[in-house]
Enzyme design. Sequence first.
Site, PDB file in Angstrom:
ATOM      1  N   SER A 119      14.700  19.276  61.925  1.00  0.00           N
ATOM      2  CA  SER A 119      14.612  20.181  60.785  1.00  0.00           C
ATOM      3  C   SER A 119      14.874  19.539  59.440  1.00  0.00           C
ATOM      4  CB  SER A 119      15.584  21.353  60.977  1.00  0.00           C
ATOM      5  OG  SER A 119      16.917  20.879  61.100  1.00  0.00           O
TER       6      SER A 119
ATOM      7  N   HIS B 210      11.104  24.667  64.444  1.00  0.00           N
ATOM      8  CA  HIS B 210      10.258  24.144  63.376  1.00  0.00           C
ATOM      9  C   HIS B 210       8.916  23.624  63.885  1.00  0.00           C
ATOM     10  CE1 HIS B 210      13.496  24.329  60.337  1.00  0.00           C
ATOM     11  NE2 HIS B 210      14.271  24.141  61.386  1.00  0.00           N
TER      12      HIS B 210
ATOM     13  N   LYS C 223      11.338  31.843  61.017  1.00  0.00           N
ATOM     14  CA  LYS C 223      10.504  30.865  60.314  1.00  0.00           C
ATOM     15  C   LYS C 223       9.046  31.318  60.374  1.00  0.00           C
ATOM     16  CE  LYS C 223      14.037  27.417  60.920  1.00  0.00           C
ATOM     17  NZ  LYS C 223      15.076  28.371  61.368  1.00  0.00           N
TER      18      LYS C 223
END
Length: 395
Positions: A183, A211, A242
């Site tokens: 990340s 991610h 996210k």
Amino acid sequence: MKLLQAKLAKYTAPQQAKAAGVYPYFRAISSEQEPEVIIEGRKVLMFGSNCYSGLVSDPRIKEAAIEATRKYGTGCAGSPFLNGTLDLHKQLEARIAEYIGKEDVMIYSTGFEVNLGVVSCLTGREDYILRDEQDHASIIEGSRLSFSTVLKYKHNDMESLEKQLQRCEPDKVKLIVTDGVFSMEGDVANLPEIVRLAKKYDASVMVDEAHGIGVFGKGGRGTCDHFGVTDDVDLIMGTFSKSFASLGGFIATDKEITNYLRHHSRSYIFTASITPASTAAALKAIDIMEQEPERQEHLWKITNFALEGFREMGCEIGHTTTPIIPLFVRDDYKTYHITRDLFDEGLFVNPVVTPAVAPQDTLIRFSLMATHTKEQVEFALDKFRKVFRKHGLIP
């Protein structure tokens, strides 16, 4: 002053940064988190978001969240173990299982709680957890809560991982836990080699796809799908905060593991379920990511454009190949000053300083969304060139 307050009062780093006018945290945003946001009454370009899909303000997702709130209310008032399971939650679990390609899924209230609750309880006192030294803080905290022996291997160093596997007793459970995309520095785990070593030493593998989803793989399914190792990875973790443009998290695995976790994972059993709005938003986000591959394609176009631009500028960006671009500064206070100067130039970026990284590894974290335009990236590159030259980081 009591002893506790007296001890904590010695921590004055935030006050010092504020006094110097460079404190970069808790900047209040008064608009949707789009490529352009409003902070302190002015518009700035957002290059600090983790919503790689760019869906966080999509009207279709907002409408799904509104409809779910109308039907189910604003919360569940309990954990999934007791009164907090909705049919909508079960629908999302089944949808993710299909999307990721695993037998079963459990959804947690946050991504942090997934890693905390899964890593801490899967293995026993005589077992082993092997983790990358740059794994996310939630994985580190989960391993700290475990009674197992925790072995750390050098970042993305497969020789180091094998040496640690050789230290383990052959007949004990061994769980390798790694980020798919790291990340802070944006580099990608060597999943094919991790899987090969896991087979060689009879270990299990857990991959944090926080991610990776929305970025890699068909329909944004993540790094496991990208490398073709989904069937070989035992547990795949993801977060809704996210690319799913929501809040919450999940673990995708087989039914034997979820059966155990549902009755032992404390962060699952003792935390209230995610809201109906968050659940519906995540469901809609999966549909959009699958139906609109051009969103992911555009993300990669501007990512490669930005990577090339920073390299040509002479910036130090490490081994990243992803929309997460670390721009190394290697000095805490210079990182703060650069963050402020970039904000003054119209850019929101995130400083990464100690203790998140070692003092010599501090950086500016620049991240892209599928909704950024090439013109916005060009603008950002121009401002970075100006500020980095001012601070002597590039010629």
